[in-house]
Write an enzyme that holds these catalytic residues in place. Structure first.
Site, PDB file in Angstrom:
ATOM      1  N   ASP A 267       5.870   1.164   7.911  1.00  0.00           N
ATOM      2  CA  ASP A 267       6.585   0.799   6.713  1.00  0.00           C
ATOM      3  C   ASP A 267       7.855   1.671   6.665  1.00  0.00           C
ATOM      4  OD1 ASP A 267       5.292  -0.185   3.453  1.00  0.00           O
ATOM      5  OD2 ASP A 267       7.319  -0.225   4.273  1.00  0.00           O
TER       6      ASP A 267
HETATM    7  C1  GLC Z   1       8.881  -1.424   1.495  1.00  0.00           C
HETATM    8  C2  GLC Z   1       7.506  -2.038   1.381  1.00  0.00           C
HETATM    9  C3  GLC Z   1       7.179  -3.045   2.461  1.00  0.00           C
HETATM   10  C4  GLC Z   1       8.451  -3.749   2.904  1.00  0.00           C
HETATM   11  C5  GLC Z   1       9.319  -2.710   3.573  1.00  0.00           C
HETATM   12  C6  GLC Z   1      10.665  -3.304   4.036  1.00  0.00           C
HETATM   13  O1  GLC Z   1       8.826  -0.055   1.177  1.00  0.00           O
HETATM   14  O2  GLC Z   1       6.399  -1.151   1.284  1.00  0.00           O
HETATM   15  O3  GLC Z   1       6.200  -3.939   1.934  1.00  0.00           O
HETATM   16  O4  GLC Z   1       8.143  -4.801   3.812  1.00  0.00           O
HETATM   17  O5  GLC Z   1       9.582  -1.597   2.733  1.00  0.00           O
HETATM   18  O6  GLC Z   1      11.423  -3.675   2.928  1.00  0.00           O
END
Ligand code: GLC
Length: 718
Positions: A267
């Site tokens: 993430d």
């Molecule tokens: C965010 C979220 C994730 C998302 C990623 C990219 O922090 O936790 O679900 O896909 O970043 O935006």
């Protein structure tokens, strides 16, 4: 999905330098004018030109993606194309209802259609990978990301995850991934993110192996069985080990037991955050721990790219593991057709919602709504009403897409409830008033009927949007009380991204419709239900607590050794609160209709079944009769639950094991049939190596129209 590309992958791997291999593991964010990011655009172009970049997120628009792709493909040494990813959670241009709302439809076809419309819009705008579906089971309505989930049950989350994956990717074998209207899916967040203590985002999750495997993992296994191409690691710890460094969940379960061939993306800065977790000493340590535990691509932070060479040199990561991660990424790029056709045809871009897409979003919105109360005959409203008041803070809101809406939220405002009521009742005098009480009361007194539109703005749910109190926002309960005090007929429309604690006003509200955040066609979907064009048939995918102090409260709970007994309300030494009635305000699976239904007993094809027969694949059929006993056509969701009453792991008092939404004309009956097999009757134990067991004994089988169903037949497993 990935088998056919082994030769091409190996041939390319053999030509790659260590730096180029590490580059494939790097994803950077785009900060161009197409979305938020972390100031990495110049760096992104330079890295692409040097062949040291694998993927870019937060970019869309074929002009932008083609420009960056040309740098990577035509200017770098090996010309390996970039993979562009974006959060398309419930719509790209056409915003569908939030996932929690879609789950309330108890109709996975709603989610599949969202995914198919979204995939077409996304792919034509240069993006071939969405960070969706999110499938985090959660018992925490304070957690803002409950809006993005499919609620508190693993079986329901699994059904919707599968529908989304197939909608995005096409067939489970991945054969359609290269087609112009498909994108790669991403099963997230691996794993147990929805278990955050206190509902506070990113917080600790301490969970037993059995609960990990019986509650949190099943949707991911189902998504992978449906061919999900990628998985995203979760921000939280799992039993003290951060998910981004958790070899048990990623290597042992995901890649070992399940044989996952796709890749795991971190993430956003999740690898770097291993330091803050107190799990990694520094960036190099974070890179080592993440890669060795199963993370294949690093989103935004750059520890693998920065420290990979030194980690290889001193043997803290291996060439085999590096090659494995690169191969996983390259295989998907081949499967998506990126090597054969890296560019997007700008002339074919879908540049906005089509009428069909809008209609699909509108229908999804209406199918997702849950009628919580309908005393008397306030609903459905008559389109011939002479005067209708539409009041409340959200009455004229056009910000009803919900959290994690796609790029469409910046270009296409939602339809407001006010505008939609005007369109649905062109002959009526529609009086609008905001949240100011006197004005709203005056409007209610002047109208035949009032629609009171309250709830949460989308900013109050989603990531990092945790509420310690989940009541209606300030002033709204007073507004409802004031309108109720007029004695005039009214209906409350709730627009929210989570369960709410519904105060004392509830009993004075003749009609209450849970509409969630219905997306781009919000107002029309609400009006379709208010005026009866659509008879509401949704059910709650999450429990509504009586009070925030009651959380966690959920249907699939253990019985405890001293369960509260309604027939003994004054019994002291039982599991209850001194200052609160027992049980939730509304249970999982609950929802009313403008008509009425009866359901029969769950009739079993046999009352006994042997463990080894189940393990051989034999099943028990359960049939349930359902009849529309009212005056209007409508939908009912027949639900099937099981309770293993004595097992080596205390079992939930109910586990959803089947549901079917049926449409019946007045007086019409049908029989819904389910099958119970080993996977429905067994459970995972606390064995970390993963032991699934079906145990002999009594299993109560319940059928009905909510998790409070009482109709029961007993199945004996021998
Ligand atoms: C965010 C979220 C994730 C998302 C990623 C990219 O922090 O936790 O679900 O896909 O970043 O935006």
């Amino acid at each position: 999905m990935l088998g056919p590309y082994e030769g091409k992958v190996k041939e390319l791997l053999d030509r790659m330098t260590t730096e180029e291999k590490l580059g494939q593991l790097q994803q950077l964010t785009w900060t161009g004018d197409t979305g938020p990011g972390g100031g990495q655009t110049e760096h992104t172009e330079a890295a692409a030109r040097a062949g040291l970049l694998g993927s870019v997120l937060n970019i869309h628009g074929a002009g932008h993606t083609n420009a960056l792709q040309r740098i990577a493909v035509e200017e770098s040494r090996l010309g390996i194309p970039l993979l562009f990813g974006l959060d398309v959670i419930h719509g790209f241009w056409t915003t569908f209802p939030i996932p929690l709302a879609q789950a309330a439809s108890f109709d996975p076809a709603v989610a599949r259609l969202d995914a198919e419309v979204s995939a077409k819009e996304t792919r034509s705008n240069g993006v071939r990978w969405t960070f969706s579906p999110m499938m985090d089971v959660t018992h925490e309505p304070r957690w803002g990301r409950i809006a993005e989930s499919c609620g508190e049950d693993p079986y329901l989350n699994a059904a919707f995850a599968v529908a989304k994956v197939l909608g995005y990717q096409g067939s489970a074998d991945g054969a359609e991934l290269a087609s112009e209207d498909r994108v790669a899916a991403c099963a997230k967040h691996f794993v147990a993110y929805g278990g955050a203590e206190g509902g506070r985002d990113y917080n600790t999750v301490d969970v037993s192996e059995q609960r990990l495997r019986n509650l949190y993992l099943p949707p991911f296994k189902a998504a992978l069985d449906a061919g999900a191409a990628t998985v995203m690691a979760a921000f939280n710890t799992v039993g003290g080990v951060p998910a981004h460094g958790n070899a048990h969940t990623m290597n042992t379960v995901l890649k070992g037991e399940w044989g996952f061939e796709g890749f795991v993306v971190s993430d956003y800065t999740g690898v770097e955050e291993l330091i803050a977790h107190g799990f990694a000493e520094d960036g190099a340590d974070a890179a080592r721990l993440a890669l060795n535990a199963g993370v294949d691509m690093e989103m935004v932070s750059t520890n693998l790219a920065d420290h990979g060479k030194e980690l290889l040199a001193d043997g803290r990561i291996s060439t085999d593991r590096l090659d494995d991660a690169v191969a996983r990424i390259l295989r998907l790029k081949f499967a998506l057709g990126l090597f054969d056709a890296p560019y997007t045809d700008e002339s074919a871009a879908v540049d906005g919602p089509t009428p069909a897409a809008r209609a699909a979003a509108r229908e999804a919105g209406a199918r997702s709504m849950v009628l919580l109360r309908n005393e008397g005959s306030v609903l459905p409203l008559s389109p011939d009403a002479r005067s209708i008041a539409v009041v409340g803070p959200l009455a004229d809101s056009t910000d009803l897409h919900g959290t994690w809406a796609g790029p469409g939220v910046y270009r296409f405002p939602s339809v407001s409830v006010l505008d939609a009521v005007r369109a649905a009742a062109p002959g009526a005098d529609v009086i609008h008033a905001g949240q100011e009480v006197a004005e709203a009361v005056a409007a209610a007194e002047a109208a035949e009927v009032t629609v009171l539109v309250v709830g949460e703005p989308p900013a109050l749910s989603g990531e990092a949007a945790v509420r310690s109190d989940i009541a209606l926002p300030a002033g709204q309960e007073e507004l409802i009380a004031a309108v109720a005090a007029t004695g005039r007929p009214f209906a409350v429309v709730l627009l929210n991204g989570r369960p709410l604690t519904l105060g004392s006003w509830l009993d004075s509200a003749p009609a209450v419709l849970e509409a969630w955040h219905p997306g781009m066609e919000a107002g029309h979907a609400v009006a379709d239900v208010l005026f009866g064009a659509v008879n509401p048939g949704g059910k709650l995918p999450v429990t509504f607590p009586r009070a925030v102090g009651q959380i966690p409260v959920y249907y699939n709970h253990e019985n405890t050794g001293r369960p509260y007994r309604p027939e003994q309300p004054h019994e002291k030494y039982v599991s209850k609160y001194l200052d609160l009635s027992d049980g939730p305000r509304f249970p999982f699976g609950y929802g009313l209709s403008y008509t009425t239904f009866t359901t029969g007993e769950p009739e079993l094809s046999r009352t006994g079944v042997a463990v080894d027969a189940l393990e051989r694949g034999e099943t028990v059929e359960v049939s349930v009769a359902v009849t529309n006993t009212g005056e209007l056509a409508g939908d009912e969701v027949v639900q099937l639950y099981v309770h293993d009453v004595a097992a080596s792991i205390a079992q939930p008092v109910r586990r959803l094991r089947g549901f079917e939404r049926v449409t019946l004309a007045p007086g019409e009956s049908t029989t819904v049939r389910f099958r119970l097999g080993a996977e429905d009757l067994g459970f995972w134990t606390n064995d970390p190596a993963g032991t699934f067991t079906v145990e002999p004994g009594r299993v109560d089988v319940y059928a009905g129209t909510s998790s409070a169903a009482r109709a029961c037949r007993t199945l004996t497993v021998v």
